[in-house]
Design a protein around this motif. Structure first.
Motif, short mmCIF file in Angstrom:
data_model
loop_
_atom_site.label_atom_id
_atom_site.label_comp_id
_atom_site.label_asym_id
_atom_site.label_seq_id
_atom_site.Cartn_x
_atom_site.Cartn_y
_atom_site.Cartn_z
N GLU A 168 0.84 -1.18 0.00
CA GLU A 168 0.00 0.00 0.00
C GLU A 168 0.88 1.24 0.00
OE1 GLU A 168 -2.82 -0.20 3.17
OE2 GLU A 168 -3.59 -2.15 2.54
N ASP A 169 0.60 2.18 -0.89
CA ASP A 169 1.40 3.40 -0.94
C ASP A 169 0.57 4.63 -0.63
OD1 ASP A 169 -0.17 3.55 -3.20
OD2 ASP A 169 1.48 3.74 -4.62
N GLY A 170 -0.70 4.43 -0.23
CA GLY A 170 -1.52 5.57 0.12
C GLY A 170 -1.94 6.42 -1.06
N LYS A 171 -1.85 5.84 -2.26
CA LYS A 171 -2.23 6.57 -3.47
C LYS A 171 -3.12 5.68 -4.33
CE LYS A 171 2.11 9.16 -3.57
NZ LYS A 171 3.35 9.45 -4.35
N LEU A 172 -4.09 6.28 -4.95
CA LEU A 172 -5.02 5.55 -5.82
C LEU A 172 -5.09 6.26 -7.16
CD1 LEU A 172 -7.23 3.33 -6.19
CD2 LEU A 172 -8.87 5.00 -5.31
N THR A 173 -4.60 5.58 -8.22
CA THR A 173 -4.62 6.19 -9.54
C THR A 173 -5.94 5.89 -10.24
OG1 THR A 173 -3.70 4.26 -10.68
CG2 THR A 173 -2.13 5.82 -9.71
N LYS A 174 -6.20 6.62 -11.30
CA LYS A 174 -7.41 6.40 -12.07
C LYS A 174 -7.40 5.01 -12.69
CE LYS A 174 -10.37 8.48 -15.62
NZ LYS A 174 -10.54 9.61 -16.56
N GLU A 175 -6.20 4.56 -13.13
CA GLU A 175 -6.10 3.23 -13.74
C GLU A 175 -6.48 2.15 -12.74
OE1 GLU A 175 -3.78 5.56 -13.97
OE2 GLU A 175 -3.79 6.03 -16.12
N GLU A 176 -6.01 2.30 -11.49
CA GLU A 176 -6.34 1.32 -10.45
C GLU A 176 -7.84 1.33 -10.14
OE1 GLU A 176 -2.01 1.61 -8.21
OE2 GLU A 176 -3.73 2.69 -7.41
N PHE A 177 -8.42 2.51 -10.13
CA PHE A 177 -9.85 2.67 -9.88
C PHE A 177 -10.65 1.98 -10.98
CE2 PHE A 177 -13.72 5.43 -9.22
CZ PHE A 177 -13.86 5.21 -7.86
N MET A 178 -10.22 2.17 -12.24
CA MET A 178 -10.87 1.52 -13.38
C MET A 178 -10.71 0.00 -13.30
SD MET A 178 -12.52 3.34 -15.66
CE MET A 178 -12.75 5.03 -16.25
N ASP A 179 -9.51 -0.46 -12.93
CA ASP A 179 -9.26 -1.90 -12.82
C ASP A 179 -10.21 -2.52 -11.80
OD1 ASP A 179 -7.22 -1.81 -14.67
OD2 ASP A 179 -5.61 -1.75 -13.18
N TYR A 180 -10.37 -1.84 -10.66
CA TYR A 180 -11.23 -2.33 -9.60
C TYR A 180 -12.68 -2.43 -10.07
CZ TYR A 180 -13.63 -2.51 -5.06
OH TYR A 180 -14.44 -2.86 -4.01
N TYR A 181 -13.16 -1.36 -10.69
CA TYR A 181 -14.57 -1.36 -11.11
C TYR A 181 -14.82 -2.23 -12.33
CZ TYR A 181 -16.64 1.63 -7.64
OH TYR A 181 -17.13 2.09 -6.45
N SER A 182 -13.77 -2.57 -13.08
CA SER A 182 -13.97 -3.50 -14.19
C SER A 182 -14.32 -4.88 -13.65
CB SER A 182 -12.73 -3.57 -15.08
OG SER A 182 -11.66 -4.24 -14.44
N GLY A 183 -13.77 -5.22 -12.48
CA GLY A 183 -14.13 -6.48 -11.84
C GLY A 183 -15.57 -6.49 -11.39
N ILE A 184 -16.00 -5.39 -10.77
CA ILE A 184 -17.40 -5.27 -10.36
C ILE A 184 -18.32 -5.31 -11.58
CG2 ILE A 184 -19.09 -3.70 -9.33
CD1 ILE A 184 -16.98 -2.83 -7.36
N SER A 185 -17.89 -4.63 -12.65
CA SER A 185 -18.68 -4.58 -13.88
C SER A 185 -18.92 -5.99 -14.44
CB SER A 185 -17.97 -3.72 -14.92
OG SER A 185 -18.66 -3.72 -16.15
N LYS A 186 -17.90 -6.84 -14.32
CA LYS A 186 -18.00 -8.20 -14.85
C LYS A 186 -19.13 -8.98 -14.17
CE LYS A 186 -16.33 -11.75 -17.23
NZ LYS A 186 -16.30 -11.80 -18.71
#
Length: 204
Positions: A168-186
């Motif tokens: 954990e680096d205490g930072k959340l990029t847009k790419e990571e946010f998209m990756d996370y929600y792509s799983g939910i989207s599936k």
């Protein structure tokens, strides 16, 4: 059984019937849950000290192995060859992750981007503790009131849900946010329901 559990079970079954090594890898990552692809991507982003954004075949194989995924050398080679279209011996891992990410409709991408922009008011593409402090008041959290954690501890834990089990680096990029929600989207077939889920989560 939860929606995420259903997705994991379906992905596990699909992995055994995949028509290509790339499809198999995508399904294996989804067996790790909504943040499987995001956690896999973080391995590359955190390790990319020189900012080259590239991997060779050996590095790709090591990453797959270190993540606990079972693909043989032939399958890793097939995946690498698919991505290394120009034969340079390296692949851009952001493009690779984009190929792995389950497809989202434009409507879904738009609402996820909107949610991220709510968090990333500065527009610099990185959500930090300071960004969260304006969106989430941790002072009333039970652990803070009990003296068991600081407000920053609680906010870091909030970011950690997206960072998964990787560093954990205490930072959340847009790419990571998209990756996370792509799983939910599936795991959600209906576009309107997916949009509703995101809007409710982020009070859009």
């Amino acid at each position: 059984m939860t929606r995420e559990s259903d997705m994991k079970e379906a992905a596990e079954a699909a992995a055994g019937e995949s028509s290509s090594a790339m499809e198999k890898l995508q399904n294996l990552l989804l067996t790790h849950g909504y943040n499987g692809i995001m956690r896999f991507g973080r391995m590359f982003r955190i390790a990319d000290d020189d900012g080259s954004r590239t991997l060779n075949q050996e590095e790709l194989g090591e990453a797959i192995h270190n993540f606990g995924l079972h693909l043989d050398d032939e399958e890793v080679g097939e995946i690498f060859s698919t991505m290394d279209e120009d034969g340079t011996g390296t692949i851009n891992y952001e493009e690779f992750l984009d190929k792995l990410r389950p497809e989202m409709t434009e409507e879904r991408k738009a609402v996820v981007a909107e949610a991220y922009s709510v968090l990333d008011e500065s527009g610099d593409g990185v959500v930090t503790l300071e960004d969260l402090k304006d969106k989430y008041d941790a002072s009333g959290h039970p652990s803070v009131l009990a003296g068991e954690a600081t407000e920053d501890d609680i906010l870091l834990k909030f970011l950690g849900r997206f960072e998964g089990n990787t560093k954990e680096d205490g930072k959340l990029t847009k790419e990571e946010f998209m990756d996370y929600y792509s799983g939910i989207s599936k795991s959600i077939d209906d576009d309107d329901y997916f949009v509703e889920v995101v809007k409710k989560a982020w009070k859009l």
